[in-house]
Design a protein around this motif. Sequence first.
Motif, PDB file in Angstrom:
ATOM      1  N   GLY A 190      18.399 -46.288  24.769  1.00 43.10           N
ATOM      2  CA  GLY A 190      19.028 -45.496  25.827  1.00 43.10           C
ATOM      3  C   GLY A 190      18.176 -44.360  26.340  1.00 43.10           C
ATOM      4  N   THR A 191      17.051 -44.086  25.670  1.00 46.75           N
ATOM      5  CA  THR A 191      16.189 -42.979  26.084  1.00 46.75           C
ATOM      6  C   THR A 191      15.208 -43.451  27.149  1.00 46.75           C
ATOM      7  N   LYS A 192      15.116 -42.673  28.218  1.00 48.95           N
ATOM      8  CA  LYS A 192      14.194 -42.992  29.308  1.00 48.95           C
ATOM      9  C   LYS A 192      12.762 -42.804  28.820  1.00 48.95           C
ATOM     10  N   ALA A 193      12.037 -43.910  28.688  1.00 49.80           N
ATOM     11  CA  ALA A 193      10.667 -43.830  28.186  1.00 49.80           C
ATOM     12  C   ALA A 193       9.749 -43.227  29.232  1.00 49.80           C
ATOM     13  N   ASN A 194       8.784 -42.469  28.771  1.00 43.77           N
ATOM     14  CA  ASN A 194       7.845 -41.823  29.685  1.00 43.77           C
ATOM     15  C   ASN A 194       6.563 -42.628  29.842  1.00 43.77           C
ATOM     16  N   ALA A 195       6.593 -43.890  29.445  1.00 43.03           N
ATOM     17  CA  ALA A 195       5.405 -44.723  29.571  1.00 43.03           C
ATOM     18  C   ALA A 195       5.814 -46.180  29.538  1.00 43.03           C
ATOM     19  N   GLY A 196       4.909 -47.046  29.932  1.00 42.11           N
ATOM     20  CA  GLY A 196       5.073 -48.481  29.835  1.00 42.11           C
ATOM     21  C   GLY A 196       3.766 -49.072  29.358  1.00 42.11           C
ATOM     22  N   VAL A 197       3.687 -50.382  29.263  1.00 40.80           N
ATOM     23  CA  VAL A 197       2.455 -51.012  28.810  1.00 40.80           C
ATOM     24  C   VAL A 197       1.974 -52.004  29.853  1.00 40.80           C
ATOM     25  N   ILE A 198       0.651 -52.090  29.989  1.00 35.09           N
ATOM     26  CA  ILE A 198       0.029 -53.075  30.869  1.00 35.09           C
ATOM     27  C   ILE A 198      -1.087 -53.753  30.086  1.00 35.09           C
ATOM     28  N   GLY A 199      -1.294 -55.016  30.350  1.00 37.00           N
ATOM     29  CA  GLY A 199      -2.340 -55.741  29.648  1.00 37.00           C
ATOM     30  C   GLY A 199      -3.717 -55.192  29.987  1.00 37.00           C
ATOM     31  N   VAL A 200      -4.580 -55.116  28.993  1.00 40.49           N
ATOM     32  CA  VAL A 200      -5.950 -54.642  29.213  1.00 40.49           C
ATOM     33  C   VAL A 200      -6.708 -55.692  30.016  1.00 40.49           C
ATOM     34  N   ASP A 201      -7.350 -55.262  31.085  1.00 40.37           N
ATOM     35  CA  ASP A 201      -8.040 -56.174  31.989  1.00 40.37           C
ATOM     36  C   ASP A 201      -9.124 -56.983  31.273  1.00 40.37           C
ATOM     37  N   GLY A 202      -9.128 -58.290  31.559  1.00 42.23           N
ATOM     38  CA  GLY A 202     -10.219 -59.139  31.125  1.00 42.23           C
ATOM     39  C   GLY A 202     -10.191 -59.586  29.690  1.00 42.23           C
ATOM     40  N   VAL A 203      -9.195 -59.194  28.917  1.00 49.28           N
ATOM     41  CA  VAL A 203      -9.192 -59.503  27.479  1.00 49.28           C
ATOM     42  C   VAL A 203      -8.178 -60.583  27.141  1.00 49.28           C
ATOM     43  N   ASN A 204      -6.966 -60.465  27.623  1.00 48.28           N
ATOM     44  CA  ASN A 204      -5.874 -61.307  27.154  1.00 48.28           C
ATOM     45  C   ASN A 204      -5.936 -62.713  27.758  1.00 48.28           C
ATOM     46  N   THR A 205      -5.547 -63.673  26.932  1.00 48.46           N
ATOM     47  CA  THR A 205      -5.497 -65.078  27.336  1.00 48.46           C
ATOM     48  C   THR A 205      -4.175 -65.662  26.865  1.00 48.46           C
ATOM     49  N   SER A 206      -4.027 -66.981  27.029  1.00 51.34           N
ATOM     50  CA  SER A 206      -2.822 -67.645  26.518  1.00 51.34           C
ATOM     51  C   SER A 206      -2.868 -67.805  25.009  1.00 51.34           C
ATOM     52  N   SER A 207      -3.983 -67.429  24.402  1.00 49.59           N
ATOM     53  CA  SER A 207      -4.112 -67.468  22.944  1.00 49.59           C
ATOM     54  C   SER A 207      -3.653 -66.135  22.348  1.00 49.59           C
ATOM     55  N   ALA A 208      -3.864 -65.987  21.054  1.00 52.40           N
ATOM     56  CA  ALA A 208      -3.570 -64.713  20.392  1.00 52.40           C
ATOM     57  C   ALA A 208      -4.776 -63.789  20.551  1.00 52.40           C
ATOM     58  N   ASP A 209      -4.552 -62.595  21.085  1.00 50.01           N
ATOM     59  CA  ASP A 209      -5.597 -61.579  21.251  1.00 50.01           C
ATOM     60  C   ASP A 209      -5.030 -60.261  20.752  1.00 50.01           C
ATOM     61  N   PHE A 210      -5.704 -59.641  19.788  1.00 53.09           N
ATOM     62  CA  PHE A 210      -5.144 -58.414  19.231  1.00 53.09           C
ATOM     63  C   PHE A 210      -6.246 -57.580  18.600  1.00 53.09           C
ATOM     64  N   GLY A 211      -5.908 -56.333  18.321  1.00 48.48           N
ATOM     65  CA  GLY A 211      -6.859 -55.393  17.742  1.00 48.48           C
ATOM     66  C   GLY A 211      -7.813 -54.886  18.806  1.00 48.48           C
ATOM     67  N   PHE A 212      -8.317 -53.690  18.630  1.00 52.18           N
ATOM     68  CA  PHE A 212      -9.199 -53.078  19.638  1.00 52.18           C
ATOM     69  C   PHE A 212     -10.007 -51.989  18.967  1.00 52.18           C
ATOM     70  N   THR A 213     -11.319 -52.071  19.116  1.00 55.39           N
ATOM     71  CA  THR A 213     -12.188 -51.009  18.632  1.00 55.39           C
ATOM     72  C   THR A 213     -13.412 -50.957  19.532  1.00 55.39           C
ATOM     73  N   LYS A 214     -14.104 -49.830  19.554  1.00 58.82           N
ATOM     74  CA  LYS A 214     -15.309 -49.662  20.358  1.00 58.82           C
ATOM     75  C   LYS A 214     -16.435 -49.150  19.485  1.00 58.82           C
ATOM     76  N   ASP A 215     -17.652 -49.633  19.762  1.00 53.09           N
ATOM     77  CA  ASP A 215     -18.786 -49.065  19.060  1.00 53.09           C
ATOM     78  C   ASP A 215     -19.398 -47.924  19.878  1.00 53.09           C
ATOM     79  N   SER A 216     -20.461 -47.336  19.392  1.00 52.73           N
ATOM     80  CA  SER A 216     -21.051 -46.165  20.053  1.00 52.73           C
ATOM     81  C   SER A 216     -21.689 -46.514  21.390  1.00 52.73           C
ATOM     82  N   LYS A 217     -21.928 -47.792  21.653  1.00 54.80           N
ATOM     83  CA  LYS A 217     -22.510 -48.231  22.921  1.00 54.80           C
ATOM     84  C   LYS A 217     -21.454 -48.614  23.954  1.00 54.80           C
ATOM     85  N   GLY A 218     -20.200 -48.512  23.580  1.00 55.74           N
ATOM     86  CA  GLY A 218     -19.124 -48.845  24.507  1.00 55.74           C
ATOM     87  C   GLY A 218     -18.673 -50.287  24.464  1.00 55.74           C
ATOM     88  N   ASN A 219     -19.239 -51.108  23.558  1.00 58.07           N
ATOM     89  CA  ASN A 219     -18.777 -52.482  23.416  1.00 58.07           C
ATOM     90  C   ASN A 219     -17.393 -52.508  22.767  1.00 58.07           C
TER      91      ASN A 219
END
Length: 791
Positions: free
Chosen positions: A142-171
Amino acid sequence: MVLNMKKIFIYFLPVILFSALVCQVQAQNGLLRYAQQKAAESNYYEAATGYAKAYNKKATYKAAKGAAEGFTYLRDYQQSHNWWKKVVDFSDASNEDWLSYIAAANQAGERDAVFAALDSLNGKGSSAIQNLNLDSLKHWYGTKANAGVIGVDGVNTSSADFGFTKDSKGNIYFSSDRGGKSDRNKKGIRIVKSYKYYNKESDWTGRDFLGIYRMDDSGEIEPLTIPVPNVFHATDPFALQESPVIFYTVTRDIRESGSYEVNSEVYFSRMDEEGQMIDFNGLSINAPLEYGISNPFVDEKNKRLYFSSDMDGGLGGFDLYYMQYNDDFEFQAPVNLGNKINTSGHESAPYIKGGKLYFASDGHLGLGGLDLFETNISGNGFSGLKNLGVPYNSPQDDFGFFITSDNKTILSSNRPESKGWDDIFEVETLYKDFQALILGCNGEQLTGTFEVNLMEGADRSIVDVKQDGKGKLQASIAPEEDLELVIKKEGYFTIHDKELSTKGLKDASLEKTYQMVRIPYNTTAYVDLVFYNLDDSSIREDAEASLDKVAELLKSYSFLNIAVRSHTDSRASDAYNEALSERRADAVRDYLGKYGIARSRIEAEWFGEKEPANDCGDGVPCPENKHQVNRRTELLLLAFPEEGKAYNLPPEMADLDLCDISNVQLPVELPTIYFGFDKATLDGEDMMALERVALLLREMLQRRLEIKGHTDNRGSDAYNQKLSEKRALVVKKYLEDKGIASDRMVYEFFGKEKPVNDCGDKPCTPSMHQLNRRTELSLPKLNKNWSKKEE
């Protein structure tokens, strides 16, 4: 009331899940026997399918419950809900079956069914149901959420895609089971503890194996080659920032005869310049045939490796641990994070940022499945555990929390918005924080309560606005919307902002500061005088221009009224003069009435001979020009004349600083006083002109007057200097005698230095010399003439 969601989502499901599948079921139907066998082998997809086929042959409670439990394990929430719905239609259904149905309905997003089912259970005997409340769940939903979620561009597919980390080079590194040969219509599950494998073409999930993928800053994605031998699954990458090292989880093919159960392990590898793993090291505590270790996270600052494990000595299921390490990546004994974090359920995916520990759990109070939580890190302890709520959490699984260097929040989830089984989402602000500060003219915050109306969007829906009583307003407003704000306070101009908008607003908040100005009730905006002939009340021809201008202003500006104050000279009786002054006031009202000015906007007063402009009272001999000055009507245009009325700020004054009350006043053309040759005396017309000036200064106390005396060019410089000073002073003295304070007037004298007509090189006519013999009057200029129409 407190919602013990573990009763729904944790306690009952593990206790009852597959109870029918592992017990001695005396099924005569071949499909039931096949389904039971597959359940015993933990081949949940085939088990669920087999029970569904058996139910289609003959609708029984056991077949429906087997299918429901199978699809629940597969986390196929819609199928799970459909089958549990069939289960509770049987008379054999227990209270625990109803709780399983409620959990499935919640995870399928069927909230109405959740609440309806709970209502139907009221009064039943189960202690679990009697202790069950949905207060917390209703609060989250019942609480009005102050955010929503959108899929990260270029990553998600019809398969399972999960987890996210970045290295010092931005990969970017993430886990996925994309690209294999398996049937993508089969639902798999994310592996959190034990695995059983048969072959790479068809493992028990019905999907391909998990791998680690890297996406560079150009958006190119490639799989990483894992150097650990005989790996089935590789997942949960975490890249260090200070070293070219990556940690990850693997499950290896180390089957022994008669044993197929293999648990996950944590490894780490160094990376070369091309981003390839060049070696591998396993944790010394890896024991894949005894327990699982997964979800590595490295706190480089404090040299701690956090992970999730179901090793012996935990609180139940998977717990969170850490191990200290040194510069050579030598690890000490694992330390359990304790019962403030860990539960009898599963805790996983630890992540630390900004002094907070984030993790996923299905053992704490939540919305269903795995939920995301945060807690403050206090030394080696924790405080203030908090469910992140909607939209970070859903009735499905939510995990893999990560905050990027540019403060984007990332999470993984298999909620219905997912393209595949799991997707990686970015949390997007849905509602902006609107803050307004209300200041007075001196820059102080205005206290007290305001009447505030904030309207949003084309439908002008009303937005709730909070006030702190100290001039601050706060509200949550939608993105990409136009808004309109109205703020009212008694005795102040209404603030009306039609330019508010969140369209294109990148910031999380919209902040405004407004100045609220007291209404200057009954402020004199304009003055003039009209004069009369002896014993006459008719409007003279020389008065018409003044009255015409006043009428035009009244017609143009509804916030103006006029005060008409009429007088006579002292000749005749008091009674006669009072009646005469009344007739003079009526004559003005009638004249303005011809322009359509309502009498209600005209405040008429008459004073007879009671308020003479000079000392020509009864029995005092005076020349006619002084008597003429007394036969007058004062015209005062009053802005905002109705005390207590809530006036809107007139659009004509929108750009003015009304904290300076002089900006409410209209510019007035002041007279120039002309003198005879070698004279510094005033005649009757001069006196009438100066009466207008005196009236203006009496009514507009903020105004100051500049007086400048001049002569023609005849006579010496010294003589003309003195003569021009006399001409300035005679005007100043006249106004002082009318009660105008000396310090409100500044006078200067220029002799013959600044003529209107240059009579030095060419001869001037008498009239040209006359224009040079003058005293000029002026007021400091206003910021803006608000009555001037824009071209």
